[in-house]
Design a protein around this motif. Structure first.
Motif, mmCIF file in Angstrom:
data_model
loop_
_atom_site.group_PDB
_atom_site.id
_atom_site.type_symbol
_atom_site.label_atom_id
_atom_site.label_comp_id
_atom_site.label_asym_id
_atom_site.label_seq_id
_atom_site.Cartn_x
_atom_site.Cartn_y
_atom_site.Cartn_z
ATOM 1 N N GLN A 206 19.716 36.219 48.390
ATOM 2 C CA GLN A 206 19.379 37.289 47.254
ATOM 3 C C GLN A 206 17.216 37.334 47.466
ATOM 4 O OE1 GLN A 206 21.090 37.358 44.213
ATOM 5 N NE2 GLN A 206 22.730 37.381 46.542
ATOM 6 N N LYS A 226 10.936 35.319 40.374
ATOM 7 C CA LYS A 226 12.561 34.754 40.418
ATOM 8 C C LYS A 226 13.770 36.012 40.448
ATOM 9 C CE LYS A 226 12.148 30.872 37.339
ATOM 10 N NZ LYS A 226 10.405 30.844 37.102
ATOM 11 N N GLN A 227 12.814 37.259 39.739
ATOM 12 C CA GLN A 227 13.721 38.481 39.542
ATOM 13 C C GLN A 227 13.018 39.866 39.636
ATOM 14 O OE1 GLN A 227 16.864 39.287 38.236
ATOM 15 N NE2 GLN A 227 17.390 36.828 37.532
ATOM 16 N N GLU A 364 22.580 47.272 39.870
ATOM 17 C CA GLU A 364 22.209 45.856 39.903
ATOM 18 C C GLU A 364 22.971 45.184 41.811
ATOM 19 O OE1 GLU A 364 23.508 42.723 37.242
ATOM 20 O OE2 GLU A 364 23.866 44.012 36.071
ATOM 21 N N GLY A 368 20.555 41.096 44.208
ATOM 22 C CA GLY A 368 20.133 41.010 43.115
ATOM 23 C C GLY A 368 18.929 41.242 42.784
ATOM 24 N N LEU A 370 16.570 44.417 41.029
ATOM 25 C CA LEU A 370 17.879 45.025 39.615
ATOM 26 C C LEU A 370 16.604 46.664 39.671
ATOM 27 C CD1 LEU A 370 16.982 43.020 36.448
ATOM 28 C CD2 LEU A 370 19.198 44.115 37.099
ATOM 29 N N VAL A 390 18.771 42.349 30.705
ATOM 30 C CA VAL A 390 19.777 42.151 32.483
ATOM 31 C C VAL A 390 18.555 40.894 32.805
ATOM 32 C CG1 VAL A 390 20.899 42.846 34.141
ATOM 33 C CG2 VAL A 390 21.118 44.352 32.673
ATOM 34 N N ALA A 391 17.359 40.791 32.650
ATOM 35 C CA ALA A 391 16.693 39.752 33.855
ATOM 36 C C ALA A 391 17.260 38.499 32.680
ATOM 37 C CB ALA A 391 15.221 40.137 33.281
ATOM 38 N N LYS A 393 19.247 37.156 31.282
ATOM 39 C CA LYS A 393 21.167 36.852 31.149
ATOM 40 C C LYS A 393 21.019 36.438 32.447
ATOM 41 C CE LYS A 393 23.076 39.830 27.298
ATOM 42 N NZ LYS A 393 23.714 41.269 27.539
ATOM 43 N N ARG A 394 19.860 36.648 33.342
ATOM 44 C CA ARG A 394 20.013 35.972 34.567
ATOM 45 C C ARG A 394 19.139 34.319 34.313
ATOM 46 N NH1 ARG A 394 19.061 40.442 39.291
ATOM 47 N NH2 ARG A 394 20.987 41.651 39.490
ATOM 48 N N MET A 395 18.097 33.968 33.476
ATOM 49 C CA MET A 395 17.691 32.918 33.514
ATOM 50 C C MET A 395 18.031 32.506 32.951
ATOM 51 S SD MET A 395 13.889 34.722 35.358
ATOM 52 C CE MET A 395 14.236 36.291 33.857
#
Length: 550
Positions: A206, A226-227, A364, A368, A370, A390-391, A393-395
């Protein structure tokens, strides 16, 4: 460590970028990347943006410079696109009336043309409905006589009438800069001339960051996040190509060209949206004593960093002008300047470039990553909202706001308390200019352009001690360096002032003294001075003359 947006503060920004972990690392500093930075920062995320060129150096400084609802997409039954970006126009305007201005647009229709009276009337009425156009800006239908009264240069032969509706004119590069400055004020970090080379992965493959290179020095660094969001515009596929996970989607790049004339040779008084002999649609727009016309729409597979205007592009637009404005006897020698931009559209097999949807999409990857691709300048805020959703919701559990905070958030320079106060603010500030080594006319220009940041410009003008630079120029230069991350002359003369496109003689006049001052401030070597001077000279030459004409 507080973030800044000064071009003189690169060392500190690079240190912060490479010693902290971010919630989101955005690759790409165009309007989409700037919008993501602002949306994310206002929700409480720690955001960093890296841009391999200057901010807005790609598509975001080379558009038609309209925040528009995409009337032509209604013709292609792209109802969703028209509805969304049409509504966004008013939001973009209210949040930054100093960089976006309502502009009545004339759509003449002729016998045998693309549009007729009935289709124009119905189309504009549906457009008003979908875009939720406010009452005072809804379409009007004009007779042939009324159409010619609005713009006497329009072709009289077989004229059946015209539609009259509102679009919004913008300075695309300054819009991008003002959005990015607002993001910086909310805590985001953004650095231009920093290129993302490769991704960093954890044990589960990831993405947890990226390897970057400072284009200015060649030094390599690592950024942890993280993203990671790929908002690289025309370079989206290149960025995705560095990841092991990639879907089957891809971009189709098209080139758009615009050419500029002085009003003395093309005295257009009214913005016009018109069809060409081959049924494409072109804009002709008056702006600050000039008239610019475009755009072309052709498949593009050459150098994305430096798209060029060629003779065929120029001649196509001149032919279109002669077709719709037969009284305007312009030639290629009347072209004052031009620009070329690359549009990143999502490939649709079998479709002509002008038919490809301008709808944006989020991809996506298994890693991972985006990616956001496609879209239009007008929809930048909504695009940013969607991908930050979207980001976030991933955290889960980090306390970030799940809803955007930008719908009613003024961008930098836009703190007027609403567009209704813009004109009175500009008039008031224009009168104050005489206290700062400036004329009232110069104050009006600065207040119109920089909005509620104008007091900073006035302070620079009053403090100016340069023997070779007018206080008006010095104020814009120092503000651009210390508040808008200018590090090269082309940044100032193209993206911050627009001079190479709309006032090329001004750029040529002030080139040498501006470069001399920047060389002192940045401690450039003789080799750097030569490199940056050459870069600017090439941009000016390409703006004045097609690349394939001796």
């Amino acid at each position: 460590m507080a973030t800044t947006f000064s071009g003189l503060d690169r060392k500190n920004k690079l240190e912060q970028l490479t010693t902290e972990e971010f919630d989101i690392l955005v690759i790409g500093g165009g309007i989409t990347g700037a919008g993501i930075a602002l949306d994310g920062a206002t929700r409480g995320l720690k955001v960093a943006v890296v841009e391999m060129q200057d901010f807005a150096g790609g598509t975001s400084s080379r558009s038609t410079k309209l925040v528009h609802g995409g009337l032509r997409y209604l013709k292609q039954f792209q109802i969703g696109v028209v509805a969304e970006v049409g509504r966004e126009r008013a939001i973009v305007y209210e949040n930054g009336p100093h960089v976006t201005t309502p502009e009545w647009m004339l759509l003449p229709f002729h016998k045998g043309g693309t549009f007729g009276s009935f289709s124009t009337s119905i189309g504009l009425k549906v457009y008003d409905f979908l875009a939720q156009v406010k009452k005072g800006e809804r379409r009007k239908m004009l007779s042939p006589t009324e159409t010619l009264k609005k713009e006497p240069l329009v072709k009289n032969k077989n004229l059946k009438g015209g539609g009259y509706y509102v679009e919004y004119r913008t300075d695309d590069a300054r819009l991008t800069i003002e959005v990015m400055k607002a993001a910086i004020a909310k805590g985001a970090l953004a650095i231009n001339y920093v290129k993302s080379n490769n991704f960093i992965y954890d044990d589960n493959r990831q993405i947890i960051g990226a390897d970057i290179v400072d284009v200015q020095t060649g030094e390599a660094y690592k950024v942890k996040a993280k993203q990671v969001v790929n908002a690289a515009g025309p370079w989206v596929d290149e960025v995705r190509g560095k990841d092991y996970a990639k879907n089957n989607k891809q971009l189709r790049l098209t080139k758009g060209v615009h050419i500029v004339f002085d009003q003395s040779v093309f005295p257009l008084r009214q913005a016009v949206y018109f069809d060409t002999p081959d049924k494409r649609m072109v804009f002709a727009i008056p702006r600050d004593g000039k008239t610019y016309v475009g755009t072309t729409d052709t498949v593009y597979e050459a150098d994305k960093l430096h798209p060029k205007v060629n003779k065929a592009d120029r001649d196509y637009i001149i032919e279109a002008i002669h077709y719709m404005f037969p009284k305007v006897n312009i030639t290629k020698d009347d072209v004052e300047s031009s620009w070329s931009g690359v549009r990143p559209l999502i490939f649709e097999k079998g479709k002509d470039p002008s038919e490809i949807s301008r709808k944006d999409e989020i991809w996506e990857g298994e890693s991972g990553l985006l990616t956001i691709a496609g879209g239009k300048l007008t929809g930048y805020r909504k695009m940013a909202e969607n991908i930050v959703d979207v980001a976030v919701k991933r955290m889960p559990g980090h306390g970030f706001s799940e809803k955007t905070q930008t719908e009613h958030l003024p961008i930098s320079g836009g703190d007027f308390g609403g567009s209704k106060n813009y004109d009175s603010f500009v008039a008031k500030k224009a009168r104050e200019a005489v206290n700062f080594n400036l004329t009232e006319e110069e104050g009006h220009f600065l207040a119109s352009k920089y909005g509620t940041n104008v007091d900073a410009l006035y302070a620079y003008a009053k403090a100016s001690q340069e023997a070779d630079i007018d206080p008006m120029v010095d104020a814009q230069l120092m503000y651009a360096i210390e508040n808008e991350s200018v590090v090269r002359p082309v940044d100032f003369f193209i993206r911050r002032t627009g001079a190479v496109f709309f006032n090329v003689k001004w750029a040529q006049k002030w080139e040498a003294p501006v470069i001399a001052k920047m060389a002192r401030l940045f401690n450039w070597t003789d080799a750097q001075i030569q490199e940056y001077t050459t870069d600017l000279d090439i941009e000016i030459k390409d703006s004045i003359k097609p690349v394939d004409e001796d």
